[in-house]
Motif scaffolding. Structure first.
Motif, PDB file in Angstrom:
ATOM      1  N   ASN A 116      91.732  85.970  49.110  1.00  0.00           N
ATOM      2  CA  ASN A 116      92.518  85.485  47.968  1.00  0.00           C
ATOM      3  C   ASN A 116      91.729  85.363  46.650  1.00  0.00           C
ATOM      4  OD1 ASN A 116      90.942  83.352  48.653  1.00  0.00           O
ATOM      5  ND2 ASN A 116      92.599  81.891  49.016  1.00  0.00           N
ATOM      6  N   VAL A 117      90.570  86.009  46.560  1.00  0.00           N
ATOM      7  CA  VAL A 117      89.884  86.072  45.262  1.00  0.00           C
ATOM      8  C   VAL A 117      89.710  87.540  44.867  1.00  0.00           C
ATOM      9  CG1 VAL A 117      88.600  83.924  45.772  1.00  0.00           C
ATOM     10  CG2 VAL A 117      87.465  86.156  46.007  1.00  0.00           C
ATOM     11  N   HIS A 118      89.555  87.757  43.571  1.00  0.00           N
ATOM     12  CA  HIS A 118      89.346  89.115  43.052  1.00  0.00           C
ATOM     13  C   HIS A 118      87.847  89.326  42.836  1.00  0.00           C
ATOM     14  CE1 HIS A 118      93.643  89.049  42.422  1.00  0.00           C
ATOM     15  NE2 HIS A 118      93.521  87.977  41.645  1.00  0.00           N
ATOM     16  N   PHE A 119      87.258  90.168  43.647  1.00  0.00           N
ATOM     17  CA  PHE A 119      85.833  90.479  43.479  1.00  0.00           C
ATOM     18  C   PHE A 119      85.722  91.785  42.701  1.00  0.00           C
ATOM     19  CE2 PHE A 119      82.060  92.741  45.401  1.00  0.00           C
ATOM     20  CZ  PHE A 119      81.121  92.068  44.634  1.00  0.00           C
ATOM     21  N   VAL A 151      86.284  97.892  43.605  1.00  0.00           N
ATOM     22  CA  VAL A 151      86.491  98.613  44.861  1.00  0.00           C
ATOM     23  C   VAL A 151      87.987  98.917  44.976  1.00  0.00           C
ATOM     24  CG1 VAL A 151      84.488  97.597  45.973  1.00  0.00           C
ATOM     25  CG2 VAL A 151      86.683  96.426  46.132  1.00  0.00           C
ATOM     26  N   SER A 152      88.329  99.889  45.809  1.00  0.00           N
ATOM     27  CA  SER A 152      89.742 100.305  45.873  1.00  0.00           C
ATOM     28  C   SER A 152      90.601  99.146  46.384  1.00  0.00           C
ATOM     29  CB  SER A 152      89.899 101.533  46.772  1.00  0.00           C
ATOM     30  OG  SER A 152      89.624 101.175  48.102  1.00  0.00           O
ATOM     31  N   GLY A 153      91.797  99.070  45.826  1.00  0.00           N
ATOM     32  CA  GLY A 153      92.704  98.004  46.224  1.00  0.00           C
ATOM     33  C   GLY A 153      92.599  96.743  45.383  1.00  0.00           C
ATOM     34  N   THR A 154      91.693  96.756  44.403  1.00  0.00           N
ATOM     35  CA  THR A 154      91.547  95.579  43.550  1.00  0.00           C
ATOM     36  C   THR A 154      92.778  95.433  42.649  1.00  0.00           C
ATOM     37  OG1 THR A 154      89.159  95.920  43.538  1.00  0.00           O
ATOM     38  CG2 THR A 154      90.044  94.452  41.861  1.00  0.00           C
TER      39      THR A 154
END
Lengths: 312, 312
Positions: A116-119, A151-154
């Motif tokens: 649940n965080v955006h890296f 990264v993909s899916g962000t």
């Protein structure tokens, strides 16, 4: 006024972290800035410099309410920081970094990041040869590139918001594949630093020419390399260890080319030398045209010379 | 007012020659300056710039009345100039040069010099990455070293007078053995230039990273090398060919050291890397303390950044 991020946590407060802190403060870009450093002395210094609103030794505690967490530590410390903060991150928070290598930082941090965080890994291409919280300054990022390597899916919205944040510091933002980032940086940054460190080391070891002669006559070219070679040793050790493959490839190419040049010198092949020395001029012109360096001779240092007094 | 030398002939009028001409004029250091260049275009340009009092294509004619002859040509052209002027030199005249290599210049010029002139090789350690008569400027030599390498038996009074002349341009003067000069310059000047040319060539040849990426992100370190690598190709070809032994020795040491560093990177030896990266910082400090470079971060280029406008 609402901010892109209300609460920002800065983990690590050296040249880059403290420049971000200064910009946030100067331009009112957040309601609260919490600063954390594993070094008690550095944290104390950040407080003396009034870089933030709260100063917390424990990184986990520092990130608890943060909407944006910026990790600004030597890249070799990325995994330790990720482990520390992972359990305390606020749902929906964005976690980014400023490291000079990206594939390694992703490998170190990504596995620890909650769903649940955006890296969003990042790398502002800005800095000086100085380091530590005192070396930072407002405006360091103005006109400089910041490369994000999501990264993909962000989440696209989270990336857009981080882009806006870097824009608000004056940066131009690009997105790039992390492996390609590491190759680009290997040639534009890592190889130049390694070569600079190496030549300064070679000069330091000579027996036939004294160190005081090297220093005295350094303005003939050598001094330019000493600037890069005075950069932060911990940061650069970690860069070498964490972008090994790309750096070794660039070093191999450099050494091959140098052997070719050395052979041309040994056998007096003036034409080969002249061709190389001519070709390299064009790149300098392009860099100046792209606004990436000053056109002033000697980087403008000649202007610093004292006035000539006639007949002295 | 009497001058150290009433009539001065400048053979070659590039960056160095034209800076000397400008200083002589600005400070009234001679009654007459005669300029000669083997290039008609350069000689015409010198006249347009009003760098001297007379402009003569034939070097032999240019030196006829000169009390001081300063040869400022690529070192590979030294012998040709010596042959040309030898028969026309005024008895008692001083002949000097500004070449970056000294043993080779002595070998090329000394055999042609008549008994009744003072041949005193010299090398002002000053310049920029630009070249040609337009690149020169008044004050180039202020605070910079000029190294004289007189051969044994040279008249002490003539050497003292030439020292005084360089002092009057603002230079500090040292005397040195020519072979030692060539070793010192190989490390402080020649190796840095060769390495800079080489790394720029390596970057230019990459397939995985585009040239536009190299240019765009060059401020991360690479741009520093492009300055030296944009220096005059003819001058540097000649330096490589005429200081071969000292340069090859420095290149061999540099390559050995680089192999050691490369091995430390491959095997992840962080301690070795950290030790080198720490050691090299001290040299930078000494150079700044010696007044040989600016202490300002990034050579002071950061100051050139446009102002950050908040929230942009």
């Amino acid at each position: 006024m609402t901010h892109l991020y209300e609460n920002i946590a800065l983990i690590g407060i050296g040249l880059i972290g403290s420049s971000i802190a200064r910009d946030i403060k100067a331009h009112g870009l957040a309601s609260k800035v919490t600063i954390s450093s594993r070094s008690a002395a550095t944290l104390k210094r950040a407080e003396e410099l009034e870089l933030g609103d709260a100063y917390v030794a424990d990184a986990a505690e520092a990130v608890r309410d943060a909407d944006l967490v910026i990790v600004s530590v030597p890249v070799g410390a990325s995994e330790a920081v990720a482990r520390q903060i992972a359990g305390s991150l606020k749902p929906g928070a964005t976690v980014t970094d400023v490291g000079s290598t990206k594939a390694s930082v992703i490998a170190q941090m990504q596995p620890h990041m909650p769903e649940n965080v955006h890296f969003i890994p990042g790398h502002p291409l800005a800095g000086t040869e100085h380091s530590g919280p005192d070396a930072g300054f407002t405006g360091l990022f103005v006109g400089r590139w910041c490369i994000l390597t999501p990264v993909s899916g962000t989440d696209a919205g989270a990336v857009a918001r981080l882009r806006d944040f870097w824009n608000s510091l004056g940066s131009k933002v690009e997105e790039m594949d992390p492996v390609h980032h590491d190759k680009v940086l290997a040639i534009v940054s890592h190889l130049p630093h390694i070569i600079a460190y190496n030549i300064v080391g070679t000069a330091d070891d000579l027996e036939t020419v004294t160190e005081s002669e090297v220093i005295k006559y350094s303005a003939s070219g050598f001094r330019d390399f000493t600037r890069l070679a005075s950069s932060d040793p911990t940061m650069w050790r970690d860069v070498c260890l964490h972008n090994k493959d790309a750096i070794l490839e660039m070093l191999a190419r450099f050494s091959e080319d140098l052997a070719y040049l050395q052979r041309a010198i040994r056998w007096g092949d003036g034409e080969k030398l002249f061709d190389l020395f001519t070709r390299t001029r064009a790149i300098r012109r392009s860099i100046i045209e792209a606004g990436q360096d000053t056109a002033a001779p000697n980087f403008g240092r000649n202007g610093a010379a004292p006035e000539l007094k006639a007949g002295e």
